[in-house]
Write a protein that holds these residues in place. Sequence first.
Motif: not given
Length: 420
Positions: A53-57, A63-68, A73-82, A84-87
């Motif tokens: 998902l990071i590679d795709f972004a 410009d913005m990823t929104i997680v449903g 979340l518990m796998l740390g998607i927000s931590n990893r995106f941050r 990589e400086n990905l919003p």
Amino acid sequence: MNVLVVGRGGREHSMVQKLAESKTVNEIYVAPGNAGMDEATRVPIDESEIERLIDFAKEKQIDMTIVGPENPLMLGISNRFREENLPIFAPTKEAALIEGSKDFAKAFMTRQGIPTASYQTFTDVEEAKYYVRTKGAPIVIKADGLAAGKGVVVAETERDALQAIDEMLVSKCYADAGTTIVIEEFLEGREFSLMAFVHGSNVYPMIPARDHKRAFDNDEGPNTGGMGAYAPVPDISEDIITNTTKEVLQKAADGLVSEGRSFTGILYAGLMMTTSGPKVIEFNARFGDPETQVILPLLNKDFLQVIVDVCHGKDPELQWEDKKCLGVVVAAQGYPATYEKNIPIPNLDCEETFAAYAGVDQIDNRLVSNGGRVMLVGAKATTYHQAFDAVYNQLNNIGDSSKLFYRSDIGKNCKEDALV
């Protein structure tokens, strides 16, 4: 802006539909999505494949990823995106623990003075059973971890409670999610859900919704992920919303900041309106399902702009249509237990209703089911009565649906209209 929605269910379809109305959106991608999401470009990446998902972004300049859903979340998607400086609009795994662990959430509420049911946590079978025999029934048994909205047993009898303990701690019916259980006081009253856009200590509440968890009419049968909902809720006044925001949502947001778990995303409070005021049944760290499907259609602001404003510490000045929205989930027979797949999905042709697709796939250009909750059929109207009639008129005319079922009483008891 290019937007990526992570998820595949009805909640995510509702988010995609709302984003499609946005004047600030250029391209909408959804990973992995489902075959009913015509408004977006589907991406064959699973919600748990965070590095992909990071590679795709990066590739699509998202410009913005929104997680449903909750699992990424518990796998740390927000931590990893941050990193990589990905919003991204989603809480870190540390903040999402408010949903990921019932035990953590209950202890957190106790520390922060948030009203909730009394409870005890157990890993030992005999200790749990002794507690139940001491307290009596009705009583509530919850798996500590994530169980797709099904890890809760409201035990009407002591026997039911003891059976639930055995199923969770001995039979491991929820695998690792149930190796620890929370047993809590049964709360009486009427349930409602209150969600808010949150960034740190900034809390912007939405309108309340009422979800129906039980599988069958009259709130009978097993708990599910949700069989329908309506918004707003006529018996939840503005004063109640203001008080709940202050005593629950704001305390939770401030508490997470103070404990080094600052929250950005959607904070969901599932509440019981008791005689002594609202008490928290559970927190979720994301949009609720099916509440999202009846709340977002009433949002009278650009959905993406709201998220951008919240992330930048700006008041999104939420506005809502002066209408009612009601939605009914169509599910495969057998849900929430074993159910058949590849059931043909009836065509919907009523202009008064909308569909948010959840568990669907496509075979030979025809939508078929591939999940328990298949879709939600909803309607917006001036009154609950009109919305109720529009939805059920549509459902009553979908032809042979012997392999599908839905509740016939969603929103029937709204006080504003005599729908019985």
